[in-house]
Design a protein around this motif. Structure first.
Motif, short mmCIF file in Angstrom:
data_model
loop_
_atom_site.label_atom_id
_atom_site.label_comp_id
_atom_site.label_asym_id
_atom_site.label_seq_id
_atom_site.Cartn_x
_atom_site.Cartn_y
_atom_site.Cartn_z
N VAL A 100 40.80 -53.08 -8.58
CA VAL A 100 40.46 -51.67 -8.78
C VAL A 100 38.96 -51.49 -8.54
CG1 VAL A 100 40.53 -49.71 -10.34
CG2 VAL A 100 42.33 -51.45 -10.45
N PHE A 101 38.62 -50.61 -7.60
CA PHE A 101 37.23 -50.40 -7.21
C PHE A 101 36.77 -49.03 -7.68
CE2 PHE A 101 38.91 -53.46 -4.24
CZ PHE A 101 37.87 -54.37 -4.06
N LEU A 102 35.55 -48.98 -8.20
CA LEU A 102 34.89 -47.70 -8.47
C LEU A 102 34.18 -47.24 -7.21
CD1 LEU A 102 33.29 -48.47 -11.95
CD2 LEU A 102 35.23 -46.99 -11.49
N ASN A 103 34.22 -45.95 -6.96
CA ASN A 103 33.51 -45.39 -5.81
C ASN A 103 32.01 -45.49 -6.07
OD1 ASN A 103 32.40 -43.81 -3.76
ND2 ASN A 103 34.15 -42.40 -3.77
N PRO A 104 31.25 -46.27 -5.26
CA PRO A 104 29.83 -46.45 -5.55
C PRO A 104 29.04 -45.15 -5.45
CG PRO A 104 30.40 -47.37 -3.40
CD PRO A 104 31.69 -47.03 -4.08
N ALA A 105 29.59 -44.16 -4.74
CA ALA A 105 28.87 -42.90 -4.60
C ALA A 105 28.98 -42.03 -5.85
CB ALA A 105 29.40 -42.13 -3.39
N THR A 106 29.99 -42.27 -6.67
CA THR A 106 30.22 -41.38 -7.81
C THR A 106 30.39 -42.12 -9.13
OG1 THR A 106 32.62 -41.38 -7.47
CG2 THR A 106 31.35 -39.70 -6.28
N ALA A 107 30.36 -43.45 -9.12
CA ALA A 107 30.71 -44.22 -10.32
C ALA A 107 29.76 -43.93 -11.47
CB ALA A 107 30.68 -45.71 -9.99
N SER A 108 30.33 -43.94 -12.66
CA SER A 108 29.54 -43.76 -13.87
C SER A 108 30.11 -44.68 -14.94
CB SER A 108 29.61 -42.32 -14.36
OG SER A 108 30.91 -42.01 -14.83
N PRO A 109 29.31 -45.06 -15.94
CA PRO A 109 29.84 -45.91 -17.02
C PRO A 109 31.03 -45.28 -17.72
CG PRO A 109 27.45 -45.85 -17.07
CD PRO A 109 27.87 -44.82 -16.07
N GLU A 110 31.02 -43.97 -17.83
CA GLU A 110 32.13 -43.31 -18.51
C GLU A 110 33.43 -43.49 -17.73
OE1 GLU A 110 29.23 -41.89 -17.79
OE2 GLU A 110 28.35 -41.93 -19.81
N GLU A 111 33.37 -43.35 -16.39
CA GLU A 111 34.57 -43.53 -15.58
C GLU A 111 35.05 -44.98 -15.64
OE1 GLU A 111 34.20 -40.20 -12.04
OE2 GLU A 111 33.04 -42.05 -11.89
N ALA A 112 34.11 -45.91 -15.63
CA ALA A 112 34.50 -47.32 -15.72
C ALA A 112 35.27 -47.59 -17.01
CB ALA A 112 33.25 -48.20 -15.65
N GLN A 113 34.75 -47.09 -18.10
CA GLN A 113 35.42 -47.31 -19.38
C GLN A 113 36.77 -46.59 -19.44
OE1 GLN A 113 32.34 -46.02 -22.02
NE2 GLN A 113 30.99 -47.73 -21.48
N ALA A 114 36.84 -45.42 -18.81
CA ALA A 114 38.10 -44.68 -18.79
C ALA A 114 39.17 -45.45 -18.01
CB ALA A 114 37.89 -43.30 -18.17
N ILE A 115 38.77 -46.09 -16.93
CA ILE A 115 39.72 -46.87 -16.13
C ILE A 115 40.21 -48.07 -16.91
CG2 ILE A 115 39.89 -48.34 -14.08
CD1 ILE A 115 38.06 -46.27 -12.68
N GLU A 116 39.30 -48.74 -17.61
CA GLU A 116 39.71 -49.88 -18.42
C GLU A 116 40.70 -49.46 -19.51
OE1 GLU A 116 35.92 -51.32 -19.69
OE2 GLU A 116 35.69 -52.61 -17.94
N ARG A 117 40.40 -48.36 -20.17
CA ARG A 117 41.31 -47.87 -21.22
C ARG A 117 42.65 -47.46 -20.62
NH1 ARG A 117 36.51 -45.27 -22.97
NH2 ARG A 117 37.25 -43.32 -22.02
N LEU A 118 42.60 -46.86 -19.44
CA LEU A 118 43.81 -46.39 -18.78
C LEU A 118 44.79 -47.55 -18.56
CD1 LEU A 118 45.30 -44.08 -17.25
CD2 LEU A 118 44.05 -44.81 -15.20
N PHE A 119 44.31 -48.64 -17.98
CA PHE A 119 45.21 -49.76 -17.69
C PHE A 119 45.51 -50.58 -18.94
CE2 PHE A 119 43.67 -48.83 -13.37
CZ PHE A 119 44.90 -48.72 -12.73
N ALA A 120 44.58 -50.62 -19.88
CA ALA A 120 44.85 -51.34 -21.13
C ALA A 120 45.99 -50.68 -21.89
CB ALA A 120 43.60 -51.38 -22.00
N GLY A 121 46.10 -49.37 -21.78
CA GLY A 121 47.15 -48.66 -22.49
C GLY A 121 48.42 -48.45 -21.71
N PHE A 122 48.46 -48.87 -20.45
CA PHE A 122 49.63 -48.64 -19.62
C PHE A 122 50.78 -49.54 -20.05
CE2 PHE A 122 52.17 -49.47 -15.76
CZ PHE A 122 52.59 -48.17 -15.51
N ARG A 123 51.97 -48.99 -20.12
CA ARG A 123 53.16 -49.72 -20.55
C ARG A 123 54.33 -49.47 -19.61
NH1 ARG A 123 49.71 -51.70 -22.90
NH2 ARG A 123 49.47 -52.17 -25.13
N VAL A 124 55.15 -50.49 -19.47
CA VAL A 124 56.44 -50.39 -18.78
C VAL A 124 57.49 -50.90 -19.75
CG1 VAL A 124 57.85 -51.18 -16.86
CG2 VAL A 124 55.43 -50.68 -16.48
N ASN A 125 58.41 -50.04 -20.13
CA ASN A 125 59.43 -50.38 -21.13
C ASN A 125 58.80 -50.89 -22.42
OD1 ASN A 125 61.51 -49.70 -19.31
ND2 ASN A 125 61.48 -51.76 -18.42
N GLY A 126 57.69 -50.27 -22.79
CA GLY A 126 57.04 -50.58 -24.06
C GLY A 126 56.14 -51.79 -24.04
#
Length: 592
Positions: free
Chosen positions: A459-485
Motif C-alpha cells: 500500500v503506497f501513499l501518494n507522495p504529492a498529498t500524503a499526510s501523517p493523518e492519512e497514514a494513520q487512517a490507512i493503518e487503522r483501516l486495514f487493522a480493523g478490516f475483517r472477513v467473516n469476523g
C-alpha cells in the motif's frame, strides 16, 4: 513514507517470526571450471515432490529420482518473502533478498509514471548483479530459455542469447461452432466417399485464414463425414478427427507463426462442428540467428494454457491440461536444442507447467467454492500430471548434458489452496482514499493505492498529498478490516520495519500487508465488495515460514556429493551455481 513515531493499536504490528537457521550443508569441494545448467520448474513444491518420489508410478520418467539418488537433494528450498515467481527467481540469480534486488512482488508501483501505475515485477529494474551479468563479466557465455529477468531488453537484462516468454498473441483464441450451411462444395477428393465440403476460417482480427475440407472416409453408403483436411497458409497440410489437435501456420514476414487448434466435435452430416481455434503466436528471442534456430528446431510458440476458455471453471478443463503438456514439450525441445549448441558455459532454463496447472486445479479444501470429493480427486490427477510433465522434461534435459556438466534443479515456491480473495483497492475506495478514472484505472490524484497479487499487497501513499493523518487512517483501516469476523492478514508492517522480512526496500509499499494462507489479495476493484471468491484455486506469495510453500533443490555433477538435507535457503543457489562454474558469485550473493 509512514512516520515511525507512534504505536499502532495492539496487534497491528507483530514481531516477525523466522524459522530456525538451516544447518550448514557439507562444505563444498573445489570445482573445476566447467559448464552449469540451472533449470526452474515453477510451482514444484518440495513436500509434494518428495511425496511423489515415494510413488514410482507418479513420476514415471525418473528425472527427479535419478538426480536425488546420485546428487544433492534438499527436500525444501526456502523462498524469500513473498513466495512469488518474480521475487523468487530474481533471488535465485542474485543470491540476494528483495531489499537488495528491488523486486518485492509480481505487481509493483511504477515510480516513473503517474501515481497508481502498475509495473510488473518481471519487468522492473533489478538492482543486484545477476548470474548472467556475473558470468559474462568473468568471460563466460550465457544462454537463457525463458528465465525471468533475462529478456534482452536492456544490456543489464541480456545474456549472449535467449528466448523470452511470449505473452501477446497475434490473434485471440476462441471456440467456434459451424453449421452445415457454413460449408460449400469442394473439388473432388479420391479419399472421400461423400462430396467434399470446405470452409475458410479467418483467424481474427488478422487477415490470416485456414481452409478446412470435410471428408467421408467410410465406404458405407451413407453421408458420414469423419475427417478434416487442414490446409494452412504456410507449413504442411494435416488431418484431424474428433478430439485431435492440429497446427495452423500463418504466412509471416520472418517469424514462424502458428496456432494449435482442436477439432472438438464433428457430426457426420456437418450439422454441428465445434473447433477450438488457438491463438496465433510467434517466438520472441534474441539475437535473430537464435530465433531462426528456434523456429527451425522447436517450432512456433504454442501459447500458455487458456484460462479464459478452458480453465477449471470451463466445460472443457482437459484442454487446459493438454495445452500445458504441449507447452512443456515445446520448451523441452527448445532447451535440449540449446544444450546441444556449443556456445554456452551457463544455461538458465525455466518451465511453468506445474504452476499453471496448480493455480487452476489446486482444489484440496472443502472451504473452496465448488469443492466435492469427486471434483477434488479429478483435479488432483491434473496436478500430479503436471509433476509428471516436469519429470519428463527433466529426464530429457539431463540426458542431453555431458558427464562434465553440472545440473541444478529448483523451483520458486509451493502452493496452498485459496478460498477467499480480498480487494485492498476497493477497501481504500470505500474509505475515500482512492478513486478511479473513467477507464477504471487508479486516479493519479488518489491519496493511496495498493499493488496486490498472490498473498501480498504493498500500500503506497501518494507522495504529492500524503499526510501523517492519512497514514494513520490507512493503518487503522486495514487493522480493523475483517472477513467473516477475522482479520485476513498474517502480518502488517511498515516499510521501515520490514527488515526481518527482507522487504525494507524503497520499492516496497509504505504499508505491507501479508495475507494468511488461504486468502489471496487482488488488484480488482469490485464496487460494493471488499472480498469475494478467488479466480484461482491455488495461490502463493505469503511469508516464507509455511513449509507447504517451500520449493525444492536438486543438483548433480562433478564434485557434487550425494547428500540429502531437509531445508536449503534459495538465496544460496546463485553462489552454488557459480562454484560449479568456477567463477565468483554475483556481488550481492549470499555464500554457498
Amino acid at each position: 513514507m509512514i512516520p515511525r513515531a507512534g504505536r499502532l493499536a495492539a496487534g497491528l504490528l507483530f514481531a516477525v517470526a523466522c524459522r530456525p537457521a538451516t544447518p550448514t550443508a557439507t562444505p563444498l569441494p573445489p570445482s573445476p571450471a566447467a559448464r552449469a545448467v540451472l533449470v526452474s520448474f515453477d510451482g514444484v513444491a518440495g513436500e509434494r515432490l518428495a511425496s511423489l518420489l515415494e510413488e514410482p508410478d507418479k513420476l514415471p520418467y525418473g528425472g527427479f529420482r535419478r538426480i536425488a539418488e546420485r546428487g544433492f537433494f534438499a527436500r525444501r528450498s526456502r523462498p524469500p518473502t513473498p513466495s512469488l515467481t518474480a521475487v523468487s527467481h530474481i533471488t535465485h540469480v542474485t543470491g540476494a533478498l528483495p531489499r537488495a534486488t528491488g523486486i518485492v512482488a509480481n505487481e509493483m508501483l511504477d515510480p516513473s509514471k503517474p501515481f497508481g501505475t502498475q509495473l510488473s515485477g518481471f519487468d522492473a529494474p533489478i538492482r543486484a548483479e545477476t548470474l548472467w551479468q556475473a558470468a559474462r563479466r568473468q568471460g563466460k557465455r550465457v544462454g537463457v530459455i525463458l528465465y525471468p529477468g533475462a529478456d534482452g531488453r536492456t544490456p543489464e537484462r541480456a545474456a549472449d542469447w535467449g528466448m523470452n516468454f511470449t505473452a501477446e498473441p497475434v490473434s485471440k483464441a476462441r471456440f467456434l461452432r459451424l453449421s452445415s450451411e457454413a460449408w460449400t462444395d469442394a473439388p473432388p477428393n479420391p479419399r472421400s466417399f461423400s462430396p467434399p465440403r470446405s470452409i475458410r476460417i479467418e483467424l481474427s482480427p488478422t487477415a490470416h485464414r485456414v481452409a478446412l475440407v470435410a471428408l467421408d472416409t467410410t465406404d458405407d453408403g451413407r453421408t458420414n463425414y469423419d475427417l478434416l483436411q487442414v490446409e494452412p497458409e504456410a507449413g504442411d497440410p494435416s488431418q484431424a478427427r474428433p478430439g485431435d489437435w492440429f497446427a495452423v501456420e500463418a504466412a509471416g514476414e520472418k517469424e514462424r507463426t502458428g496456432a494449435w487448434c482442436k477439432l472438438v466435435t464433428l457430426s457426420p452430416d456437418l450439422s454441428e462442428v465445434e473447433l477450438y481455434l488457438g491463438a496465433l503466436f510467434a517466438n520472441e528471442a534474441y539475437p535473430e540467428e537464435f530465433r531462426r534456430g528456434l523456429d527451425e528446431n522447436a517450432g512456433f510458440w504454442p501459447g500458455t494454457p487458456d484460462m479464459g476458455n478452458a480453465g477449471a471453471h470451463s466445460p472443457r478443463p482437459e484442454i487446459y491440461v493438454e495445452q500445458a503438456d504441449r507447452l512443456a514439450a515445446f520448451l523441452t525441445r527448445a532447451q535440449v536444442w540449446a544444450i546441444h549448441r556449443a556456445d554456452w558455459d551457463l544455461l538458465l532454463l525455466y518451465q511453468p507447467e506445474a504452476d499453471e496447472i496448480e493455480h487452476q486445479f489446486f482444489l484440496t479444501d472443502p472451504r473452496q467454492a465448488g469443492y466435492t470429493p469427486e471434483r477434488a480427486a479429478r483435479f488432483r490427477g491434473y496436478v500430479e500430471q503436471a509433476y509428471a510433465l516436469a519429470d519428463r522434461s527433466l529426464d530429457a534435459i539431463e540426458k542431453a548434458l555431458a558427464p562434465t556438466d553440472t545440473l541444478f534443479v529448483t523451483s520458486d515456491h509451493g502452493m496452498v489452496p485459496i478460498w477467499t480473495s480480498i480487494y485492498p483497492n476497493e477497501i481504500l475506495r470505500e474509505a475515500g482514499l482512492l478513486s478511479l478514472s473513467s477507464d477504471g484505472s487508479i486516479d493519479p490524484g488518489s491519496a493511496a493505492a495498493a499493488m496486490a497479487g498472490g498473498g501480498i499487497a504493498h500500500v503506497f501513499l501518494n507522495p504529492a498529498t500524503a499526510s501523517p493523518e492519512e497514514a494513520q487512517a490507512i493503518e487503522r483501516l486495514f487493522a480493523g478490516f475483517r472477513v467473516n469476523g477475522e482479520s485476513p492478514f498474517d502480518r502488517m508492517v511498515r516499510r521501515a520495519d520490514a527488515g526481518p522480512l527482507g522487504l525494507d526496500a524503497p520499492e516496497s509499499g509504505d504499508l505491507i500487508l501479508l495475507a494468511r494462507p488461504g486468502i489471496s489479495v487482488s488488484m480488482r476493484v469490485v464496487p460494493g465488495h471488499t472480498s469475494g471468491t478467488p479466480v484461482d484455486y491455488g495461490g502463493h506469495g505469503y511469508r516464507n515460514v509455511f513449509p507447504a510453500l517451500d520449493a525444492t533443490l536438486l543438483a548433480a555433477g562433478p564434485g557434487i556429493a550425494h547428500e540429502r538435507v531437509e531445508e536449503f535457503p534459495s538465496w544460496r543457489i546463485a553462489a552454488r551455481v557459480c562454484h560449479a562454474l568456477g567463477i565468483r558469485p554475483p556481488r550481492d550473493a549470499s555464500p554457498p
